[in-house]
Scaffold this motif. Structure first.
Motif, mmCIF file in Angstrom:
data_model
loop_
_atom_site.group_PDB
_atom_site.id
_atom_site.type_symbol
_atom_site.label_atom_id
_atom_site.label_comp_id
_atom_site.label_asym_id
_atom_site.label_seq_id
_atom_site.Cartn_x
_atom_site.Cartn_y
_atom_site.Cartn_z
ATOM 1 N N UNK A 114 6.817 7.906 55.705
ATOM 2 C CA UNK A 114 5.897 8.519 54.745
ATOM 3 C C UNK A 114 4.828 7.531 54.301
ATOM 4 N N UNK A 115 5.231 6.303 53.969
ATOM 5 C CA UNK A 115 4.252 5.347 53.463
ATOM 6 C C UNK A 115 3.349 4.839 54.580
ATOM 7 N N UNK A 116 3.887 4.722 55.808
ATOM 8 C CA UNK A 116 3.045 4.324 56.944
ATOM 9 C C UNK A 116 2.010 5.410 57.237
ATOM 10 N N UNK A 117 2.430 6.674 57.173
ATOM 11 C CA UNK A 117 1.490 7.775 57.402
ATOM 12 C C UNK A 117 0.395 7.776 56.342
ATOM 13 N N UNK A 118 0.766 7.499 55.099
ATOM 14 C CA UNK A 118 -0.236 7.471 54.039
ATOM 15 C C UNK A 118 -1.225 6.326 54.255
ATOM 16 N N UNK A 119 -0.710 5.166 54.680
ATOM 17 C CA UNK A 119 -1.594 4.031 54.961
ATOM 18 C C UNK A 119 -2.528 4.353 56.124
ATOM 19 N N UNK A 120 -2.011 5.026 57.149
ATOM 20 C CA UNK A 120 -2.845 5.382 58.302
ATOM 21 C C UNK A 120 -3.969 6.323 57.893
ATOM 22 N N UNK A 121 -3.669 7.294 57.029
ATOM 23 C CA UNK A 121 -4.701 8.221 56.570
ATOM 24 C C UNK A 121 -5.731 7.488 55.713
ATOM 25 N N UNK A 122 -5.264 6.508 54.905
ATOM 26 C CA UNK A 122 -6.210 5.716 54.109
ATOM 27 C C UNK A 122 -7.177 4.949 55.007
ATOM 28 N N UNK A 123 -6.692 4.450 56.146
ATOM 29 C CA UNK A 123 -7.573 3.767 57.101
ATOM 30 C C UNK A 123 -8.533 4.768 57.737
ATOM 31 N N UNK A 124 -8.033 5.982 58.024
ATOM 32 C CA UNK A 124 -8.895 7.015 58.608
ATOM 33 C C UNK A 124 -10.067 7.361 57.700
ATOM 34 N N UNK A 125 -9.908 7.172 56.406
ATOM 35 C CA UNK A 125 -10.967 7.537 55.466
ATOM 36 C C UNK A 125 -12.261 6.781 55.735
ATOM 37 N N UNK A 126 -12.154 5.591 56.312
ATOM 38 C CA UNK A 126 -13.355 4.803 56.583
ATOM 39 C C UNK A 126 -14.143 5.370 57.770
ATOM 40 N N UNK A 127 -13.554 6.325 58.490
ATOM 41 C CA UNK A 127 -14.249 6.940 59.627
ATOM 42 C C UNK A 127 -14.974 8.218 59.242
ATOM 43 N N UNK A 128 -14.983 8.567 57.970
ATOM 44 C CA UNK A 128 -15.677 9.776 57.528
ATOM 45 C C UNK A 128 -17.184 9.571 57.659
ATOM 46 N N UNK A 129 -17.852 10.515 58.305
ATOM 47 C CA UNK A 129 -19.304 10.414 58.464
ATOM 48 C C UNK A 129 -20.020 11.717 58.144
ATOM 49 N N UNK A 130 -19.285 12.817 57.995
ATOM 50 C CA UNK A 130 -19.906 14.074 57.599
ATOM 51 C C UNK A 130 -18.854 14.938 56.908
ATOM 52 N N UNK A 131 -19.245 16.153 56.542
ATOM 53 C CA UNK A 131 -18.346 17.028 55.793
ATOM 54 C C UNK A 131 -17.140 17.433 56.622
ATOM 55 N N UNK A 132 -17.333 17.697 57.923
ATOM 56 C CA UNK A 132 -16.213 18.133 58.751
ATOM 57 C C UNK A 132 -15.149 17.054 58.861
ATOM 58 N N UNK A 133 -15.563 15.829 59.122
ATOM 59 C CA UNK A 133 -14.581 14.735 59.202
ATOM 60 C C UNK A 133 -13.923 14.511 57.854
ATOM 61 N N UNK A 134 -14.675 14.685 56.758
ATOM 62 C CA UNK A 134 -14.091 14.525 55.427
ATOM 63 C C UNK A 134 -13.027 15.588 55.158
ATOM 64 N N UNK A 135 -13.303 16.825 55.566
ATOM 65 C CA UNK A 135 -12.319 17.891 55.382
ATOM 66 C C UNK A 135 -11.043 17.604 56.159
#
Length: 568
Positions: A114-135
């Motif tokens: 659970x905590x590794x998955x949460x950390x991975x999603x937190x890293x993914x947040x830096x790849x947001x570049x538009x509304x679709x990726x943010x969603x």
């Protein structure tokens, strides 16, 4: 080979049943308490607080900063509101399946994944570049944060002896989970700064990294694994996921798009009702249901469900009321930091105040005090004006925040005791009640509150516009005063006149908003008073029933005593 082919007859009938993938094994009983040193116990409590704040702050970052996030993504505020819906959709139902996942694959592995998955999603947040990726990222973030609330509970209860698990652990962890979204409002203005959403991502990643270290340094003891998930569980959960997710989307976006303006909101509600109805029908006809619907519909559990849902709706006054009213009046997030600091402190104090007095027989008393505080706070807020500033609402909002923790922990205590009395399998059904009333109740409450505000604002604005006519001497005088005040900035008299009229129209709009919020605050006051009266009548009925039982038992004993005295 012959011995292997001929198993013991006594076990022949039992072995196939244990291997039957359609029959779940009973949920394991909690492990016996294992004492820890004071330092290690403190570390587990600190880990619980950190994990609880991590998931709460992440959720608060999204709901607090929708306008700023919309600007960073180049989207409208309406489009950016889908980010909150995407985050809440998986949280509304995923915990229902997480308890069985935890039982089947082990508590320690569950915590680590659970905590590794949460950390991975937190890293993914830096790849947001538009509304679709943010969603997409927000949807996965909602999924990854769902187990963190459970981990916060488990880490808080792990080091505490049985006598203190409910008395100390439950108020603290509920106060912590409630504190996260409030702290997000305190931290957001400083983190946003010139970096925008990037600062929030850095904070979320840092919290996730600290949580990862704590989970691996402080492992949870894991009960024996059991095969808890069967195929029909997934079918039922998928239907509940569709139902809860649809309700979340409808109530988050309904007041934004407006209920009657777009047809898809109605269709989403229809699909949600059909999916939940199908889930209930399936569960009622299962021998080993995911949820015990019959127990959930008993009078005691229905009373608890209505109580939790009603209270969550009342508390929407704090999340969807004061902050949005001040936003409409032009108050910035930075100016709200002192107000939410007071609200955060009051939330913690509410949990701490329960610890010396937490007992099951005092639950009605806590609820009475909480409802009185909420009613008083909402009544005070209902007298707001366009000149009201955040510092003037610190007392009322602090009272409501204090009451929130004071109400929630005793209510959950009563539900957990009712579930534990029937066995570990019933804990899952209660958790569904609690989380669905909190997740769905928050979305429904915010949607209803926003709908009332929009409706009442339009009504008040229409009345004000009918009174604001150029033929009215007072209106004409006000236009002249404002126009003269603009003489230094605008040379053209016609433009000054138009600007003065625009300023008066904006003032009327602000006044209409404040009047609408006052209506909503007063409605919250009435609901709290109604709930208080219903609780007092319920307690009075119980008192009369107890007295009637004692009175009716006394005459039946009297003849036997008299006959005993008449015997020689």
């Amino acid at each position: 080979m012959t011995d292997a082919a001929a198993p013991d007859p006594a076990q022949a009938g039992a072995a196939p049943q244990r291997r039957n993938r359609h029959i779940p094994e009973p949920m394991p009983a909690p492990l016996p308490f294992q004492p820890m040193s004071l330092g290690r116990s403190t570390a587990y409590v600190a880990a619980s607080i950190m994990i609880g704040l991590t998931q709460g702050i992440a959720q608060g970052f999204v709901s607090t900063n929708i306008p700023q996030i919309a600007g960073d993504l180049g989207a409208t505020q309406t489009q950016a509101s889908w980010l909150l819906a995407a985050y809440l959709i998986p949280r509304a139902s995923l915990t229902l399946l997480l308890m069985k996942i935890r039982a089947q694959y082990g508590l320690r592995r569950f915590a680590e994944v659970a905590i590794v998955a949460y950390l991975a999603v937190a890293v993914m947040s830096f790849a947001i570049f538009d509304l679709r990726s943010a969603l997409l990222v927000q949807f996965f973030s909602g999924m990854a944060s769902a187990p963190l609330s459970t981990l916060a509970f488990l880490y808080m209860l792990e080091p505490l002896p049985p006598a203190w698990k409910m008395r100390l652990g439950l108020p603290l962890v509920l106060a912590t989970v409630s504190l996260g979204p409030l702290l997000a409002r305190v931290l957001s203005p400083a983190l946003m700064g010139d970096q925008g959403w990037f600062g929030l991502h850095v904070m979320t990643l840092g919290l996730a990294a600290v949580g990862l270290a704590l989970v691996y340094l402080l492992p949870l003891r894991s009960p024996p694994r059991v095969r808890a998930i069967v195929p029909m569980d997934l079918v039922s959960w998928l239907l509940i996921f569709v139902g809860f997710g649809g309700l979340t989307v409808a109530f988050v976006m309904g007041s934004i798009y407006w209920w009657t303006e777009v047809a898809w909101i109605g269709w989403v509600l229809v699909v949600s009702v059909i999916a939940l109805t199908a889930a209930v029908v399936i569960e009622l006809h299962r021998k080993y249901p995911l949820l015990d619907i019959r127990w959930l519909t008993t009078p005691a559990m229905l009373h608890l469900t209505v109580t939790l849902l009603l209270f969550r709706l009342v508390l929407s006054e704090q999340s969807a009321g004061a902050p949005r009213m001040f936003q409409a009046l032009g108050i910035t997030q930075g100016q709200l930091v002192p107000l939410f600091t007071v609200i955060s402190v009051a939330t913690v104090l509410g949990g701490l105040a329960l610890i010396p007095f937490m007992r099951a027989d005092r639950v009605p008393l806590f609820h009475i005090i909480a409802l009185v505080l909420i009613a008083a706070g909402a009544f005070m807020d209902s007298h707001s004006t366009v000149d009201t500033i955040p510092s003037q609402m610190m007392l009322s909002q602090g009272m409501i925040a204090f009451a929130g923790t004071l109400f929630m922990a005793p209510a959950m205590l009563r539900g957990l005791m009712a579930a534990l009395a029937r066995g570990p399998n019933y804990i899952l059904s209660f958790i569904v009640i609690f989380l669905s009333t909190q997740s769905l109740g928050g979305a429904i409450g915010s949607g209803i509150f926003s709908t009332v505000i929009n409706n009442r604002q339009a009504l008040h604005l229409q009345v004000l516009r009918e009174d604001l006519t150029a033929a009215d001497p007072l209106v004409a005088h006000e236009i002249a005063i404002r126009a003269s005040g603009l003489a230094a900035q605008i040379a053209d008299p016609a433009l000054r006149q138009a600007q003065a009229v625009s300023m008066i129209a904006q003032t009327a709009s602000n006044q209409a908003y404040v009047m609408a919020y006052n209506d909503a605050y007063f409605a919250t006051f009435l609901v709290a008073v109604f709930a208080l009266c219903a609780l007092l009548l319920h307690l009075f009925r119980d008192w009369l029933a107890a007295r009637w039982t004692v009175t009716s038992a006394t005459p039946s004993d009297a003849p036997s005593n008299t006959q005993a005295e008449l015997k020689p």
